[in-house]
Design an enzyme around this catalytic site. Structure first.
Site, PDB file in Angstrom:
ATOM      1  N   HIS A  77      79.725  32.997  31.961  1.00 48.40           N
ATOM      2  CA  HIS A  77      78.827  32.130  32.800  1.00 48.40           C
ATOM      3  C   HIS A  77      78.352  33.355  34.076  1.00 48.40           C
ATOM      4  O   HIS A  77      77.416  32.684  34.354  1.00 48.40           O
ATOM      5  CB  HIS A  77      79.215  30.420  33.219  1.00 48.40           C
ATOM      6  CG  HIS A  77      79.797  30.800  34.394  1.00 48.40           C
ATOM      7  ND1 HIS A  77      81.134  30.459  34.397  1.00 48.40           N
ATOM      8  CD2 HIS A  77      79.740  30.803  35.643  1.00 48.40           C
ATOM      9  CE1 HIS A  77      81.984  30.501  35.870  1.00 48.40           C
ATOM     10  NE2 HIS A  77      81.151  30.400  36.326  1.00 48.40           N
ATOM     11  N   ASP A 105      84.636  30.253  27.716  1.00 46.98           N
ATOM     12  CA  ASP A 105      84.400  30.911  28.988  1.00 46.98           C
ATOM     13  C   ASP A 105      84.316  32.179  29.625  1.00 46.98           C
ATOM     14  O   ASP A 105      84.735  32.270  30.205  1.00 46.98           O
ATOM     15  CB  ASP A 105      84.067  29.969  30.307  1.00 46.98           C
ATOM     16  CG  ASP A 105      82.862  30.392  31.757  1.00 46.98           C
ATOM     17  OD1 ASP A 105      82.258  30.790  31.487  1.00 46.98           O
ATOM     18  OD2 ASP A 105      83.431  29.541  32.233  1.00 46.98           O
ATOM     19  N   SER A 143      84.990  33.297  39.945  1.00 46.16           N
ATOM     20  CA  SER A 143      84.871  32.691  38.763  1.00 46.16           C
ATOM     21  C   SER A 143      84.678  35.010  37.871  1.00 46.16           C
ATOM     22  O   SER A 143      84.626  35.717  38.068  1.00 46.16           O
ATOM     23  CB  SER A 143      83.428  32.733  38.183  1.00 46.16           C
ATOM     24  OG  SER A 143      83.169  31.519  38.381  1.00 46.16           O
TER      25      SER A 143
END
Length: 394
Positions: free
Chosen positions: A134, A164, A237
């Site tokens: 993402h 992801d 992230s």
């Protein structure tokens, strides 16, 4: 009599003065008493077993430091800047005042450049970088900032939306590679450090423990998250979750934030899962998983059944028409207990085991149908793409 009293007062003043002088000397030169005793042949008596040992000043008596672990892992953690063009609908006002009063404006499409911040981890001397999908999704330009200040343009090797994860490649000399924690798997209660680029604050380190392992947030996906209470924020992230030896334990991926009335609940992809995705993407550009073609839930246990509360296995809730399970005769309400040579612990365990099998391979599935044991051979298909789990605050 008066002479005796005066003599005693003089001696008392002399003793008090001597004690005060000795106290001052002991403060200024703490070891002088021991040296004087040693000089006249006296030795300090050893401490008895019931007496506490004197405190030892220095690093051993202070707080534990994780600086060595950070120094080992931090150079491998990079900042990622993903740029993409975003299309938005708006209203363009008419320049003519009359038309503006009559119609206001007309629909228009605007394009603007948007930059997302994230983190990544250098995992190979060839320049491969692991990050979250993402972070770089739909980006047309990806820049990587290294620990030593170097900037490199990154190429997308491949991505896996279901975990992801994405693999990038940068062309730099002598990239610092993070060591993997292969020998000892992560355990609940282990101290971990999160290193990343939260809110643009590069090389930020936070500390916590592993709160749980094997977390699954979606029943339809073979997830295997590490839950941690290390502070994870926007921009973390794709960053590294490392142990106290500076070895990679997981890739930070999402957090449940205050919007969900939660605090200290973050998730990371285990290094074992990340390695499998990394190897497949480098070899083929994508990830292939096995699929039985069925959905599952926990085995229901009645209060008066006499069975333990946590019954093992997985109950089939739905079978996809024409899928491997349907062709093998598996039916809804069947309880699956074994796949191949492995016992099934719960639905999440079954998802992970079927995903690890190669499409086209044949395996035996055993279970119970209306209390009667059954066995059947299933030829697995390739798992179709699913919508990945979305971050709740990232």
């Amino acid at each position: 009599m008066k002479q005796a009293v005066g003599t005693l007062a003089f001696i008392a003043r002399f003793v008090v003065l001597g004690l005060a002088l000795a106290f001052i000397v002991s403060l200024l030169w703490p070891g002088v008493a021991d040296r004087l005793r040693a000089g006249i042949g006296l030795h300090t008596a050893p401490l008895s077993s019931g007496q506490p040992a004197p405190a030892i000043r220095g690093r051993a008596s202070g707080p534990v430091s994780y600086a060595d672990a950070v120094a080992k892992a931090a150079p491998s953690v990079v900042n990622i800047y993903a740029n993409k063009m975003v299309t938005e609908q708006g209203v363009q006002m008419y320049t003519d005042p009359v038309l503006q009063r009559l119609f206001g404006g007309r629909p228009a499409i605007y394009k603007r450049r948007e930059q997302s911040l994230g983190s990544g981890v250098i995992v190979s001397s060839q320049g491969y970088v692991l990050t979250n999908n993402h972070v770089i999704a739909k980006a047309d330009d990806i820049q990587v900032l290294l620990y030593d200040g170097r900037v490199a343009k990154a190429q997308l090797v491949g991505a896996d939306a279901e975990t992801d994860l994405a693999v990038l490649k940068i062309d730099v000399s002598s990239p610092p590679v993070i060591p993997f924690a292969d020998e000892q798997p992560a355990r609940t209660g282990d101290v971990v450090l999160a290193i990343g680029n939260p809110l643009g604050l590069n090389q930020t380190v936070t500390m916590g423990i592993i709160s749980a392992i094997g977390r699954q947030l979606s029943s339809s996906s073979p997830e295997d998250f590490i839950q941690t209470d290390a502070a994870i924020n926007l921009g973390n992230s794709g960053g590294a979750l490392v142990n106290t030896d500076g070895e990679l334990v997981g890739i930070n991926t999402l957090l449940i934030g205050k919007a969900a009335n939660a605090e200290g609940i973050s998730f990371a992809i285990p290094v074992s899962s990340a390695k499998k995705v990394l190897e497949q993407i480098i070899d083929t550009g994508h990830v292939v998983r096995g699929w039985l073609g069925a959905d599952y839930t926990f085995v229901p246990v009645a209060a008066d059944s006499g069975l333990p509360a946590a019954a093992r296995g997985a109950q089939v809730t739905d079978v996809y028409p024409g899928g491997p399970a349907a062709q093998a005769g598996i039916q809804p309400h069947d309880i699956l207990l074994r796949i191949g040579k492995d016992d099934i612990v719960d639905p999440a365990d079954l998802r992970r085991r079927e995903a690890a099998l190669q499409p086209g391979s044949k395996t035996e599935v055993s279970g119970l149908r209306n209390g009667t044991p059954f066995h059947t051979d299933v030829t697995l298909a390739q798992r179709p793409p699913l919508t990945p789990t979305a971050s709740l605050d990232d």
